[in-house]
Design an enzyme around this catalytic site. Structure first.
Site, PDB file in Angstrom:
ATOM      1  CE1 TYR A 158      -3.694   2.539   1.089  1.00 37.43           C
ATOM      2  CE2 TYR A 158      -2.070   3.263   2.700  1.00 37.43           C
ATOM      3  CZ  TYR A 158      -3.268   3.463   2.023  1.00 37.43           C
ATOM      4  OH  TYR A 158      -4.024   4.583   2.280  1.00 37.43           O
ATOM      5  CE  LYS A 162      -3.251   5.534  -0.982  1.00 38.73           C
ATOM      6  NZ  LYS A 162      -4.343   6.203  -1.727  1.00 38.73           N
TER       7      LYS A 162
HETATM    8  N1  NAD Z   1      -8.664   6.161   6.268  1.00 39.27           N
HETATM    9  C1  NAD Z   1      -7.388   6.410   6.406  1.00 39.27           C
HETATM   10  O1  NAD Z   1      -6.841   6.325   7.516  1.00 39.27           O
HETATM   11  C2  NAD Z   1      -6.571   6.843   5.212  1.00 39.27           C
HETATM   12  C3  NAD Z   1      -5.279   7.316   5.460  1.00 39.27           C
HETATM   13  C4  NAD Z   1      -4.498   7.728   4.395  1.00 39.27           C
HETATM   14  C5  NAD Z   1      -5.004   7.681   3.106  1.00 39.27           C
HETATM   15  N2  NAD Z   1      -6.268   7.212   2.886  1.00 39.27           N
HETATM   16  C6  NAD Z   1      -6.718   7.172   1.491  1.00 39.27           C
HETATM   17  O2  NAD Z   1      -7.925   7.913   1.366  1.00 39.27           O
HETATM   18  C7  NAD Z   1      -8.720   7.364   0.317  1.00 39.27           C
HETATM   19  C8  NAD Z   1     -10.114   7.086   0.846  1.00 39.27           C
HETATM   20  O3  NAD Z   1     -10.004   6.149   1.919  1.00 39.27           O
HETATM   21  P1  NAD Z   1     -11.185   5.845   2.977  1.00 39.27           P
HETATM   22  O4  NAD Z   1     -10.528   5.746   4.286  1.00 39.27           O
HETATM   23  O5  NAD Z   1     -12.329   6.751   2.755  1.00 39.27           O
HETATM   24  O6  NAD Z   1     -11.503   4.353   2.505  1.00 39.27           O
HETATM   25  P2  NAD Z   1     -12.871   3.563   2.311  1.00 39.27           P
HETATM   26  O7  NAD Z   1     -12.497   2.137   2.174  1.00 39.27           O
HETATM   27  O8  NAD Z   1     -13.864   3.946   3.356  1.00 39.27           O
HETATM   28  O9  NAD Z   1     -13.377   4.146   0.902  1.00 39.27           O
HETATM   29  C9  NAD Z   1     -12.696   3.855  -0.292  1.00 39.27           C
HETATM   30  C10 NAD Z   1     -13.653   4.036  -1.445  1.00 39.27           C
HETATM   31  O10 NAD Z   1     -12.981   3.691  -2.669  1.00 39.27           O
HETATM   32  C11 NAD Z   1     -13.855   2.864  -3.421  1.00 39.27           C
HETATM   33  N3  NAD Z   1     -13.116   1.995  -4.329  1.00 39.27           N
HETATM   34  C12 NAD Z   1     -12.305   0.950  -4.011  1.00 39.27           C
HETATM   35  N4  NAD Z   1     -11.850   0.348  -5.132  1.00 39.27           N
HETATM   36  C13 NAD Z   1     -12.388   1.030  -6.181  1.00 39.27           C
HETATM   37  C14 NAD Z   1     -12.306   0.885  -7.588  1.00 39.27           C
HETATM   38  N5  NAD Z   1     -11.597  -0.097  -8.164  1.00 39.27           N
HETATM   39  N6  NAD Z   1     -12.982   1.764  -8.370  1.00 39.27           N
HETATM   40  C15 NAD Z   1     -13.726   2.749  -7.820  1.00 39.27           C
HETATM   41  N7  NAD Z   1     -13.846   2.936  -6.489  1.00 39.27           N
HETATM   42  C16 NAD Z   1     -13.190   2.081  -5.684  1.00 39.27           C
HETATM   43  C17 NAD Z   1     -14.612   2.050  -2.367  1.00 39.27           C
HETATM   44  O11 NAD Z   1     -15.788   1.453  -2.894  1.00 39.27           O
HETATM   45  C18 NAD Z   1     -14.874   3.114  -1.324  1.00 39.27           C
HETATM   46  O12 NAD Z   1     -16.042   3.857  -1.600  1.00 39.27           O
HETATM   47  C19 NAD Z   1      -7.975   6.121  -0.174  1.00 39.27           C
HETATM   48  O13 NAD Z   1      -7.210   6.436  -1.313  1.00 39.27           O
HETATM   49  C20 NAD Z   1      -7.067   5.793   0.997  1.00 39.27           C
HETATM   50  O14 NAD Z   1      -5.927   5.065   0.589  1.00 39.27           O
HETATM   51  C21 NAD Z   1      -7.049   6.793   3.907  1.00 39.27           C
END
Ligand code: NAD
Length: 253
Positions: A158, A162
């Site tokens: 992951y 990123k």
């Molecule tokens: N939550 C955290 O702590 C965190 C920290 C750093 C970065 N992020 C990043 O933030 C972003 C959102 O994360 P989140 O925490 O809301 O996660 P989440 O899992 O709640 O939401 C992710 C969304 O992406 C969608 N998704 C996944 N695969 C997909 C695909 N192939 N095509 C289209 N949509 C797709 C899912 O259906 C979901 O709606 C991500 O890129 C994640 O890596 C999250």
């Protein structure tokens, strides 16, 4: 100088829940109509996001889309341009995280993470750029992670995706800046979404990270809205190729 949107239409991937939903609604409240994209299985949740956008007085355009599919992306971008007339802001937020040590990581999971988190960003940018170049403006905002700066045990694959997003942000900024397009990234810390909670796993882990964070709390999806608005606004006209940590003071480089 008053903060203002730089156009009228934003596109947000992974907008059915978590950070993506908060960004979509936050951009609607800022004045954008928003095209919300997510997997077909998330249809019901996408409709809930759309209802929040409409409650903010803006238009919502729902599209079922897998960001790993170039044909689906091309069809969807064409449909958005036809129904909304423009793409002024693109937020690449869709992402997946399935923890594993690198030793135990399957080839399938390595590929899946790179397909969604890295290739998905590239394909969305490639599809939106001809339109942005033709109108000589656009804002691309990529959601990376502090994991991509630091690397975290059990998240090596992951974190590598990123890091790729951070590099892609720097390079694309140099390649498209001459046409008035900025490309920036946000690196969230630990945000309490489905992904964030699954990743933490226990109340003990939550307490540990709350102690580590300078602000003594973990993040909420709404904490990402202000930085996204900044990159989507006139206030960041001269900012490009940058990656901003939004992590409550967990990581500093
Ligand atoms: N939550 C955290 O702590 C965190 C920290 C750093 C970065 N992020 C990043 O933030 C972003 C959102 O994360 P989140 O925490 O809301 O996660 P989440 O899992 O709640 O939401 C992710 C969304 O992406 C969608 N998704 C996944 N695969 C997909 C695909 N192939 N095509 C289209 N949509 C797709 C899912 O259906 C979901 O709606 C991500 O890129 C994640 O890596 C999250």
């Amino acid at each position: 100088m008053q903060i203002k949107p730089t156009g009228s239409v934003a596109v947000v991937t992974g907008a059915s829940r978590g950070i993506g939903r908060a960004i979509a609604v936050g951009l609607a409240e800022f004045g954008y109509d928003v095209a919300i994209l997510d997997l077909g299985a998330q249809r019901k949740a996408l409709e809930e996001t759309a209802a929040e956008i409409r409650a903010a007085g803006r238009k919502a355009f729902i599209h079922e889309l897998d960001v790993t599919s170039k044909p689906e992306i091309e069809t969807t971008v064409a449909a958005i341009l036809s129904e909304a007339g423009s793409i002024d802001v693109l937020v690449n937020n869709a992402g997946i995280l399935k923890p594993s040590t690198l030793e135990d990581l399957s080839e399938k999971d390595w590929d899946a993470h790179f397909d969604v988190n890295a290739k998905g960003v590239l394909l969305m940018c490639q599809a939106a750029l001809p339109h942005m170049r033709s109108k000589k403006s656009g804002r691309i905002i990529n959601i990376a992670s502090i994991a991509g700066r630091q690397g975290v045990a059990t998240q090596g694959h992951y974190a590598a995706t990123k890091s790729t997003v951070i590099t892609l942000t720097r390079v694309l900024a140099q390649e498209v800046g001459m046409d008035g397009i900025t490309v920036n990234a946000i690196c969230p810390g630990i945000i309490l979404t489905e992904m964030g909670k699954n990743n933490l796993g226990s109340d003990e882990a939550v307490r540990h990270w709350e102690t580590v964070a300078s602000l003594k709390r973990l993040g909420y999806p709404e904490d990402i809205i202000g930085p996204v608005r900044f990159f989507a606004s006139n206030q960041s006209d001269f900012v490009t190729g940058q990656s901003l940590n939004v992590c409550g003071g967990i990581y500093f480089h």
